[in-house]
Design a protein around this motif. Structure first.
Motif, PDB file in Angstrom:
ATOM      1  N   PRO A  92      57.452  64.251  37.425  1.00  0.00           N
ATOM      2  CA  PRO A  92      56.585  63.084  37.273  1.00  0.00           C
ATOM      3  C   PRO A  92      57.354  61.796  36.973  1.00  0.00           C
ATOM      4  CG  PRO A  92      56.461  64.446  35.321  1.00  0.00           C
ATOM      5  CD  PRO A  92      57.302  65.193  36.324  1.00  0.00           C
ATOM      6  N   CYS A  93      58.661  61.875  36.761  1.00  0.00           N
ATOM      7  CA  CYS A  93      59.467  60.709  36.416  1.00  0.00           C
ATOM      8  C   CYS A  93      59.562  59.755  37.604  1.00  0.00           C
ATOM      9  CB  CYS A  93      60.863  61.151  35.999  1.00  0.00           C
ATOM     10  SG  CYS A  93      61.941  59.760  35.590  1.00  0.00           S
ATOM     11  N   VAL A  94      59.283  58.480  37.368  1.00  0.00           N
ATOM     12  CA  VAL A  94      59.422  57.459  38.403  1.00  0.00           C
ATOM     13  C   VAL A  94      60.585  56.523  38.096  1.00  0.00           C
ATOM     14  CG1 VAL A  94      57.014  57.510  39.144  1.00  0.00           C
ATOM     15  CG2 VAL A  94      57.706  55.978  37.290  1.00  0.00           C
ATOM     16  N   ARG A  95      61.419  56.894  37.132  1.00  0.00           N
ATOM     17  CA  ARG A  95      62.633  56.179  36.751  1.00  0.00           C
ATOM     18  C   ARG A  95      62.356  54.729  36.318  1.00  0.00           C
ATOM     19  NH1 ARG A  95      64.131  60.349  39.219  1.00  0.00           N
ATOM     20  NH2 ARG A  95      66.055  61.122  40.030  1.00  0.00           N
ATOM     21  N   CYS A  96      61.348  54.595  35.455  1.00  0.00           N
ATOM     22  CA  CYS A  96      61.020  53.268  34.943  1.00  0.00           C
ATOM     23  C   CYS A  96      61.851  52.911  33.708  1.00  0.00           C
ATOM     24  CB  CYS A  96      59.536  53.176  34.620  1.00  0.00           C
ATOM     25  SG  CYS A  96      59.033  54.214  33.225  1.00  0.00           S
ATOM     26  N   SER A  97      62.491  53.878  33.082  1.00  0.00           N
ATOM     27  CA  SER A  97      63.369  53.752  31.905  1.00  0.00           C
ATOM     28  C   SER A  97      62.633  53.395  30.617  1.00  0.00           C
ATOM     29  CB  SER A  97      64.509  52.773  32.158  1.00  0.00           C
ATOM     30  OG  SER A  97      64.043  51.444  32.178  1.00  0.00           O
ATOM     31  N   ARG A  98      61.343  53.511  30.568  1.00  0.00           N
ATOM     32  CA  ARG A  98      60.618  53.246  29.323  1.00  0.00           C
ATOM     33  C   ARG A  98      60.930  54.294  28.268  1.00  0.00           C
ATOM     34  NH1 ARG A  98      54.601  51.557  31.425  1.00  0.00           N
ATOM     35  NH2 ARG A  98      55.255  49.648  32.475  1.00  0.00           N
ATOM     36  N   CYS A  99      61.243  55.499  28.697  1.00  0.00           N
ATOM     37  CA  CYS A  99      61.526  56.573  27.738  1.00  0.00           C
ATOM     38  C   CYS A  99      62.833  56.347  26.995  1.00  0.00           C
ATOM     39  CB  CYS A  99      61.555  57.920  28.454  1.00  0.00           C
ATOM     40  SG  CYS A  99      62.793  57.998  29.761  1.00  0.00           S
ATOM     41  N   VAL A 100      63.745  55.556  27.557  1.00  0.00           N
ATOM     42  CA  VAL A 100      65.035  55.304  26.904  1.00  0.00           C
ATOM     43  C   VAL A 100      64.832  54.550  25.595  1.00  0.00           C
ATOM     44  CG1 VAL A 100      67.258  54.116  27.153  1.00  0.00           C
ATOM     45  CG2 VAL A 100      66.265  55.329  29.093  1.00  0.00           C
ATOM     46  N   ARG A 101      63.916  53.628  25.567  1.00  0.00           N
ATOM     47  CA  ARG A 101      63.644  52.853  24.336  1.00  0.00           C
ATOM     48  C   ARG A 101      63.069  53.743  23.234  1.00  0.00           C
ATOM     49  NH1 ARG A 101      60.292  48.188  27.026  1.00  0.00           N
ATOM     50  NH2 ARG A 101      60.185  49.760  28.610  1.00  0.00           N
ATOM     51  N   ALA A 102      62.293  54.762  23.622  1.00  0.00           N
ATOM     52  CA  ALA A 102      61.661  55.633  22.626  1.00  0.00           C
ATOM     53  C   ALA A 102      62.549  56.802  22.224  1.00  0.00           C
ATOM     54  CB  ALA A 102      60.345  56.155  23.179  1.00  0.00           C
ATOM     55  N   CYS A 103      63.543  57.123  22.991  1.00  0.00           N
ATOM     56  CA  CYS A 103      64.382  58.298  22.732  1.00  0.00           C
ATOM     57  C   CYS A 103      65.418  58.020  21.648  1.00  0.00           C
ATOM     58  CB  CYS A 103      65.092  58.721  24.025  1.00  0.00           C
ATOM     59  SG  CYS A 103      66.149  60.156  23.815  1.00  0.00           S
ATOM     60  N   PRO A 104      65.491  58.857  20.611  1.00  0.00           N
ATOM     61  CA  PRO A 104      66.500  58.636  19.563  1.00  0.00           C
ATOM     62  C   PRO A 104      67.922  58.904  20.069  1.00  0.00           C
ATOM     63  CG  PRO A 104      65.287  60.653  19.134  1.00  0.00           C
ATOM     64  CD  PRO A 104      64.630  59.977  20.296  1.00  0.00           C
ATOM     65  N   MET A 105      68.088  59.635  21.138  1.00  0.00           N
ATOM     66  CA  MET A 105      69.400  59.923  21.698  1.00  0.00           C
ATOM     67  C   MET A 105      69.869  58.842  22.684  1.00  0.00           C
ATOM     68  SD  MET A 105      70.264  62.581  20.123  1.00  0.00           S
ATOM     69  CE  MET A 105      71.701  63.111  20.972  1.00  0.00           C
TER      70      MET A 105
END
Length: 106
Positions: A92-105
């Protein structure tokens, strides 16, 4: 390259390529020649191709049958083996990179 004026288009240079092809190369093919006849004259396949494409790898159309003619828009035939076909899992990933801001890693 010579430009022929007042000459009808009667043949086309067709690229035959892919891992299943015995003798890849560029061939001058008369228009209207069936793809099956062309491939037989070009020594055919080493192995059974997993996918046949008329045109390029990105915009080519899949050939379900080799009883199609070479037309003026035919640029090549690709005979791909199973190893050459990409089988990626869909996600389901569309490579928008929004998850990078929320990811602690990060």
């Amino acid at each position: 390259m010579a430009i022929y004026q007042d000459q009808p288009l009667i043949s086309r240079i067709v690229t035959l390529s892919g891992g299943a092809v015995t003798h890849p190369g560029n061939w001058e093919v008369p228009l209207g020649t069936l793809a099956s006849e062309f491939l037989n004259r070009a020594s055919g396949f080493d192995t059974k191709p997993a996918r046949l494409l008329m045109g390029g790898p990105m915009m080519g159309i899949e050939l379900l049958d080799l009883h199609v003619p070479i037309i003026k828009g035919s640029s090549g035939i690709l005979a791909l083996t199973e190893q050459e076909i990409s089988h990626k899992q869909s996600s389901p990933c569309v490579r928008c990179s929004r998850c990078v801001r929320a990811c602690p890693m990060g």
